[in-house]
Design a protein around this motif. Structure first.
Motif, short mmCIF file in Angstrom:
data_model
loop_
_atom_site.label_atom_id
_atom_site.label_comp_id
_atom_site.label_asym_id
_atom_site.label_seq_id
_atom_site.Cartn_x
_atom_site.Cartn_y
_atom_site.Cartn_z
N ASP A 1 -0.61 1.23 -5.74
CA ASP A 1 -1.87 1.92 -5.42
C ASP A 1 -2.62 2.30 -6.68
OD1 ASP A 1 -1.48 1.72 -2.70
OD2 ASP A 1 -0.46 3.65 -2.54
N THR B 1 0.82 -1.21 0.00
CA THR B 1 0.00 0.00 0.00
C THR B 1 0.85 1.26 0.00
OG1 THR B 1 -1.77 -1.16 1.18
CG2 THR B 1 -1.85 1.22 1.22
N ILE C 1 -2.28 10.77 -1.63
CA ILE C 1 -2.35 12.18 -1.21
C ILE C 1 -1.35 12.45 -0.09
CG2 ILE C 1 -3.83 13.92 -0.15
CD1 ILE C 1 -6.21 12.63 -1.58
N VAL C 2 -1.26 11.55 0.87
CA VAL C 2 -0.32 11.73 1.98
C VAL C 2 1.12 11.75 1.46
CG1 VAL C 2 0.63 10.64 4.04
CG2 VAL C 2 -1.84 10.78 3.74
N TRP D 1 -10.45 3.85 -1.30
CA TRP D 1 -10.21 5.14 -0.64
C TRP D 1 -8.88 5.13 0.11
CZ3 TRP D 1 -9.37 6.01 4.51
CH2 TRP D 1 -9.72 4.98 5.40
N VAL D 2 -8.47 3.97 0.63
CA VAL D 2 -7.20 3.90 1.35
C VAL D 2 -6.04 4.19 0.41
CG1 VAL D 2 -5.64 2.38 2.62
CG2 VAL D 2 -8.09 2.27 3.05
N LYS D 3 -6.07 3.64 -0.79
CA LYS D 3 -5.00 3.87 -1.77
C LYS D 3 -4.97 5.34 -2.19
CE LYS D 3 -5.56 -0.81 -3.65
NZ LYS D 3 -4.26 -1.37 -3.24
N ILE D 4 -6.14 5.94 -2.40
CA ILE D 4 -6.19 7.36 -2.75
C ILE D 4 -5.62 8.21 -1.62
CG2 ILE D 4 -7.72 9.27 -3.32
CD1 ILE D 4 -9.63 7.25 -4.57
N PHE D 5 -6.00 7.87 -0.39
CA PHE D 5 -5.50 8.61 0.77
C PHE D 5 -3.99 8.51 0.88
CE2 PHE D 5 -4.39 8.66 5.33
CZ PHE D 5 -4.80 9.94 5.65
N VAL D 6 -3.45 7.31 0.64
CA VAL D 6 -1.99 7.11 0.73
C VAL D 6 -1.28 7.95 -0.32
CG1 VAL D 6 -0.15 5.43 0.42
CG2 VAL D 6 -2.13 4.84 1.80
#
Length: 385
Positions: free
Chosen positions: A312, A306, A365-366, A358-363
């Motif tokens: 991702d 991830t 962005i971070v 959504w977790v992959k998108i969030f990662v």
């Protein structure tokens, strides 16, 4: 005009005139043309099969697979298996006998792999000398001594590069849409929304690698060192993905346990000596074990990787399986980490597709924010004397 926009305008013009950018952009357009054009051929073939299902069902392999699934459903009902497992088998049989109409989004699926690797190269190529080149050429001292604050310089460089990335990707997407419409297929509203979401995801993915390369340019002392660190990080991500897949195989084997015994006499086709497909499909114990093992292996690998932008966006090993691009371009909930296709006829909305990753998108962005933050701090504290 704000100082950031002045710097951004200059960077934008410099990027568009750069031979490096033009070369990568030309490759991007050629691969997009090839991918969409070949994808349209595959789409038309699937459309012909959808209109004439008898052409597919008359093939011996399909008849054997349908008969095996029918027998498996009967055996599962006789054993009293759970309704969920029986329904999954019925869904697989329905997909074989009544395949859904192909979606034009399948054409854009071919672009996921291209964007995964070329987008990584494009973003990194635009960012690795953003700061170090100015320092090597001695122009950085002139920039910071001009009546423009340092934060305006670093922000303007980032804005100009991201705008260039957006123009390059927009040109590739417009070319793809033009080819699709030229071949007589008009995407619907939901299709266009998903294509737009895919464009935003691709831009975010390219920006992540630009931010990482820009970070290397800010923290290293020369352009050559920045190139080495950027390339090294990209290679490290690829090696990490391969090792994660290998390690996940051992972990999955330990969790699922040993394989059930196999009748090797029945496994081999007596007439040809090859694997007997009917036996493999009808042997529910072995089939269920293999499905669980493969699903567990892929899920563990997906969880470990991830942190990798490649996985991702592009999925497992960047091959378009289980990534953000695949989720956006799929109207049906697809269980990617399975030995057999388990899609259903139920369609999901774009928001549901985005929610599944959504977790992959969030990662992503971070990772982008962290890389930009490190670049910003390093540039603000840089000694240019």
């Amino acid at each position: 005009m704000r100082p950031e926009l002045i710097v951004a305008e200059k960077e934008f013009r410099d990027h568009l005139a750069s031979k490096r950018f033009l070369a990568i952009f030309a490759i991007l357009m050629l691969l997009s043309f090839y991918g969409v054009y070949s994808g349209m051929d595959a789409y038309n073939k699937r459309l012909d099969q959808y209109k004439n299902p008898g052409l597919v069902m008359d093939q011996p392999f399909m008849k054997e697979a349908v008969e095996s699934l029918q027998k498996e459903i009967q055996d599962a009902e006789a054993r009293g298996d759970s309704p969920e497992s029986i329904q999954a088998l019925k869904d697989q049989l329905s997909l074989l006998t009544n395949p859904p109409m192909p979606s034009v989004l399948e054409v854009f699926n071919s672009m996921v792999i291209f964007f995964t690797f070329l987008g990584m190269i494009l973003g990194a190529a635009m960012g690795f000398d953003q700061i170090s080149k100015e320092r090597d050429e001695g122009t950085l001292k002139f920039l910071v001594s001009s009546p423009i604050y340092r934060d305006a310089i670093i922000n303007g460089k980032a804005i100009g590069a991201i705008a260039t990335l957006a123009v390059a990707l927009a040109a590739a997407f417009l070319l793809a849409i033009a080819i699709v419409m030229f071949r007589g297929v008009v995407p619907g509203l939901d299709d266009m929304l998903r294509i737009a979401a895919f464009f935003v995801a691709a831009l975010l993915y390219c920006t992540v690698f630009f931010a990482i390369a820009m970070m290397m340019s800010a923290i290293t002392k020369s352009t050559s060192m920045s190139v080495i660190c950027t390339v090294g990080l990209v290679v490290l991500l690829i090696v990490f993905s391969i090792l994660a897949l290998v390690v996940s195989g051992f972990i999955a084997q330990a969790i699922v346990g040993p394989a059930p015994p196999i009748d090797y006499g029945s496994l081999l086709n007596n007439s040809t000596g090859s694997a007997n497909v009917s036996y493999i499909v009808s042997n529910s114990e072995y089939m269920n074990y293999t499905t669980r093992l493969v699903a567990m292996e892929f899920q563990i690998s997906d969880a470990i990787t991830t942190v990798s932008p490649v996985n991702d966006f592009g999925g497992l090993m960047g091959m378009g399986v289980g990534g953000i691009g695949n989720a956006i371009l799929s109207k049906t909930p697809v269980q990617s980490f399975s030995l057999v296709a388990t899609t259903s006829a139920r369609q999901v909305s774009l928001l549901d597709s985005l929610a599944s990753v959504w977790v992959k998108i969030f990662v992503l962005i971070v990772e982008m924010v962290v890389a930009f933050a490190v670049s910003y701090v390093a540039f603000m504290r840089m000694d240019v004397r």
